[in-house]
Design a protein around this motif. Structure first.
Motif, mmCIF file in Angstrom:
data_model
loop_
_atom_site.group_PDB
_atom_site.id
_atom_site.type_symbol
_atom_site.label_atom_id
_atom_site.label_comp_id
_atom_site.label_asym_id
_atom_site.label_seq_id
_atom_site.Cartn_x
_atom_site.Cartn_y
_atom_site.Cartn_z
ATOM 1 N N GLY A 40 48.788 49.538 33.534
ATOM 2 C CA GLY A 40 48.498 50.888 34.008
ATOM 3 C C GLY A 40 48.622 51.925 32.900
ATOM 4 O O GLY A 40 47.780 52.819 32.774
ATOM 5 N N GLY A 41 49.662 51.808 32.099
ATOM 6 C CA GLY A 41 49.855 52.741 30.996
ATOM 7 C C GLY A 41 48.739 52.676 29.977
ATOM 8 O O GLY A 41 48.246 53.703 29.501
ATOM 9 N N CYS A 42 48.325 51.459 29.645
ATOM 10 C CA CYS A 42 47.228 51.275 28.693
ATOM 11 C C CYS A 42 45.924 51.833 29.256
ATOM 12 O O CYS A 42 45.149 52.459 28.536
ATOM 13 N N ILE A 75 39.924 47.619 27.232
ATOM 14 C CA ILE A 75 39.728 46.168 27.187
ATOM 15 C C ILE A 75 41.068 45.468 26.978
ATOM 16 O O ILE A 75 41.368 44.460 27.606
ATOM 17 N N GLY A 76 41.906 46.022 26.104
ATOM 18 C CA GLY A 76 43.192 45.410 25.804
ATOM 19 C C GLY A 76 44.212 45.522 26.917
ATOM 20 O O GLY A 76 45.186 44.774 26.952
ATOM 21 N N SER A 77 43.996 46.445 27.851
ATOM 22 C CA SER A 77 44.966 46.609 28.932
ATOM 23 C C SER A 77 45.063 45.362 29.800
ATOM 24 O O SER A 77 46.128 45.058 30.331
ATOM 25 N N GLN A 87 42.763 36.319 27.633
ATOM 26 C CA GLN A 87 41.780 37.392 27.510
ATOM 27 C C GLN A 87 40.749 37.060 26.448
ATOM 28 O O GLN A 87 39.551 37.208 26.666
ATOM 29 N N VAL A 88 41.206 36.580 25.308
ATOM 30 C CA VAL A 88 40.282 36.224 24.227
ATOM 31 C C VAL A 88 39.396 35.057 24.647
ATOM 32 O O VAL A 88 38.185 35.061 24.394
#
Length: 161
Positions: A40-42, A75-77, A87-88
């Motif tokens: 959420g923060g990201c 994307i990183g979140s 993810q990757v």
């Protein structure tokens, strides 16, 4: 009594096998709640960067840097939720490899156009490609979404009367 304990054990085993918030998905020992807070923060930081980039729209260099950073944060979140390695792997699935490659290439292109060439037109063009690639990449996670969007674009472009 045996049925209740066996039912509880079965539920615990299902929770342990749930890959969505599994502890082994991340190299850091975050709890599922901490991962959701990180996600959420990201995501909030990504949206703030994208909104701030609109303020800097008149200056394409600042716009490209802030906007691209916001997209990378978005994307990183998801790495907080599913883990960086997964993810990757998901980004480079055969279904998403082209969208991922175009997206990463357009982020790099936008930053190169903004930082090295200081060319406003190329920077804006790279940002437009970046947005389209991000949308196409995001649609790859929704079943049949890319097919529906493709058919919609073809039907809108069909000029046959």
């Amino acid at each position: 009594m045996k049925s209740i304990t066996s039912l509880l054990r079965a539920e615990e085993e299902e929770e342990q096998q749930d890959p969505f918030l599994d502890e082994s998905n991340c190299y850091c020992p975050l709890s599922p709640l901490q991962r959701l807070y990180g996600f959420g923060g990201c995501l909030v930081a990504a949206f703030l960067c994208m909104l701030l980039s609109l303020v800097a729209f008149a200056r394409p260099v600042k716009f490209a840097i802030i906007f691209s950073f916001g997209n990378l944060l978005a994307i990183g979140s998801t790495a907080f939720v599913i883990g960086l390695a997964r993810q990757v792997r998901m980004m480079f699935d055969p279904v998403r490899i082209y969208a991922t490659s175009i997206y990463i290439g357009s982020v790099v292109l936008a930053l190169v156009c903004a930082l090295c060439f200081h060319n406003k037109i190329l920077t804006i063009l790279a940002i437009i490609i970046e947005i389209c690639a991000l949308i196409w990449y995001s649609l790859s996670y929704i079943p049949f979404a890319r097919r529906m969007v493709s058919q919609l674009i073809v039907s809108c472009g069909d000029t046959e009367i």
